[in-house]
Design an enzyme around this catalytic site. Structure first.
Site, mmCIF file in Angstrom:
data_model
loop_
_atom_site.group_PDB
_atom_site.id
_atom_site.type_symbol
_atom_site.label_atom_id
_atom_site.label_comp_id
_atom_site.label_asym_id
_atom_site.label_seq_id
_atom_site.Cartn_x
_atom_site.Cartn_y
_atom_site.Cartn_z
ATOM 1 N N CYS A 1 0.853 -1.194 0.000
ATOM 2 C CA CYS A 1 0.000 0.000 0.000
ATOM 3 C C CYS A 1 0.890 1.246 0.000
ATOM 4 C CB CYS A 1 -0.906 0.010 1.233
ATOM 5 S SG CYS A 1 -2.064 1.419 1.245
ATOM 6 N N HIS B 1 -2.286 -3.846 4.957
ATOM 7 C CA HIS B 1 -2.103 -3.472 6.369
ATOM 8 C C HIS B 1 -3.452 -3.209 7.019
ATOM 9 C CE1 HIS B 1 -2.705 0.993 5.902
ATOM 10 N NE2 HIS B 1 -2.472 0.660 4.639
ATOM 11 N N ASP C 1 0.482 3.788 1.649
ATOM 12 C CA ASP C 1 0.457 4.373 2.996
ATOM 13 C C ASP C 1 1.882 4.620 3.530
ATOM 14 O OD1 ASP C 1 0.260 4.552 5.955
ATOM 15 O OD2 ASP C 1 -1.852 4.098 5.595
ATOM 16 N N CYS D 1 -6.258 0.060 6.905
ATOM 17 C CA CYS D 1 -5.995 0.653 5.582
ATOM 18 C C CYS D 1 -7.138 1.599 5.156
ATOM 19 C CB CYS D 1 -5.828 -0.452 4.541
ATOM 20 S SG CYS D 1 -5.459 0.170 2.884
ATOM 21 N N ARG E 1 3.004 4.803 6.336
ATOM 22 C CA ARG E 1 3.380 4.067 7.561
ATOM 23 C C ARG E 1 3.802 2.621 7.294
ATOM 24 N NH1 ARG E 1 -2.293 5.307 10.197
ATOM 25 N NH2 ARG E 1 -2.774 4.741 8.039
HETATM 26 CO CO CO Z 1 -3.460 1.329 3.013
#
Ligand code: CO
Length: 212
Positions: free
Chosen positions: A42, A98, A44, A101, A46
């Site tokens: 992803c 994750h 993302d 998400c 993090r």
């Molecule tokens: Co995500």
């Protein structure tokens, strides 16, 4: 100092420190990349592949998009996949979602994210649709999203196995292995959800290419 200037400063410091501890570091990596792993994750911020797996430059070939979707018409992803499998000859492909998400939660909502993003999230909505009974039975919405995250990863791993790129590699060199993982933002730990080993009998015959 502007925020982005901090990044450039940190880069100079990082490069200098690398040279101090390992003078051959850059000249070695400059020659060739030979990663064992291809990571589909992803976008993302993090969930950075190298950081959470304790790996460094040269070890993981990476593709990231919203909610780590494998879409069989995605020219970008499939260019990277083809290169990773055919040229770099990676041994393992990891699709890592994750928990928590935002992309998964967005796909579960009925909000209009405008056409382009709606198109992207539609793929995840279809995964929900295919498992609607199981998902609707989970009352807690966060837990439901977490399960959809797992199902999305499982679906994506199956989609990879259905491609000619993967099936050809399985035939020629009995690799790569396909791994579906989900990373926990809460505890930093990876949950292994699914795995498909390089064996054509693991694929629905409808999707098997018999003349590769
Ligand atoms: Co995500």
């Amino acid at each position: 100092m502007k925020s982005y200037e901090k990044l450039l400063e940190a880069n100079k410091k990082w490069a200098a420190e690398k040279l101090k501890t390992d003078p051959e570091y850059f000249s070695r990596l400059e020659e060739v990349q030979d990663p064992e792993f291809f990571w589909i994750g992803c976008s993302d911020s993090r969930v950075p592949a190298n950081v959470i797996t304790g790996t460094t430059s040269g070890e993981i070939f990476v593709h990231r998009n919203i909610a780590n979707v494998v879409l069989h018409t995605d020219v970008n992803l499939f260019s990277v996949l083809d290169y990773a499998v055919t040229e770099l000859k990676v041994r393992h492909i990891i699709v890592c979602g994750h928990y928590g998400c935002g992309g998964i939660k967005a796909a579960m909502s009925n909000h209009d994210y405008r056409q382009t993003l709606n198109m992207w999230l539609r793929t995840i909505k279809d995964v929900y649709h295919n498992h609607q009974e199981e998902l609707d039975a989970i009352e807690d919405l966060d837990k439901r999203a977490d399960r959809l995250t797992e199902l999305n990863v499982i679906d994506n791993i199956k989609k990879l196995a259905k491609t000619s790129v993967i099936q050809k590699a399985w035939k020629e060199r009995q690799a790569p292995h396909l791994h579906g993982w989900v990373y926990g933002l809460k505890d930093g730990l990876i949950n292994t959800v699914t795995e498909i080993s390089p064996d054509i009998s693991n694929i629905d015959p409808l999707y098997v290419y018999d003349d590769l």
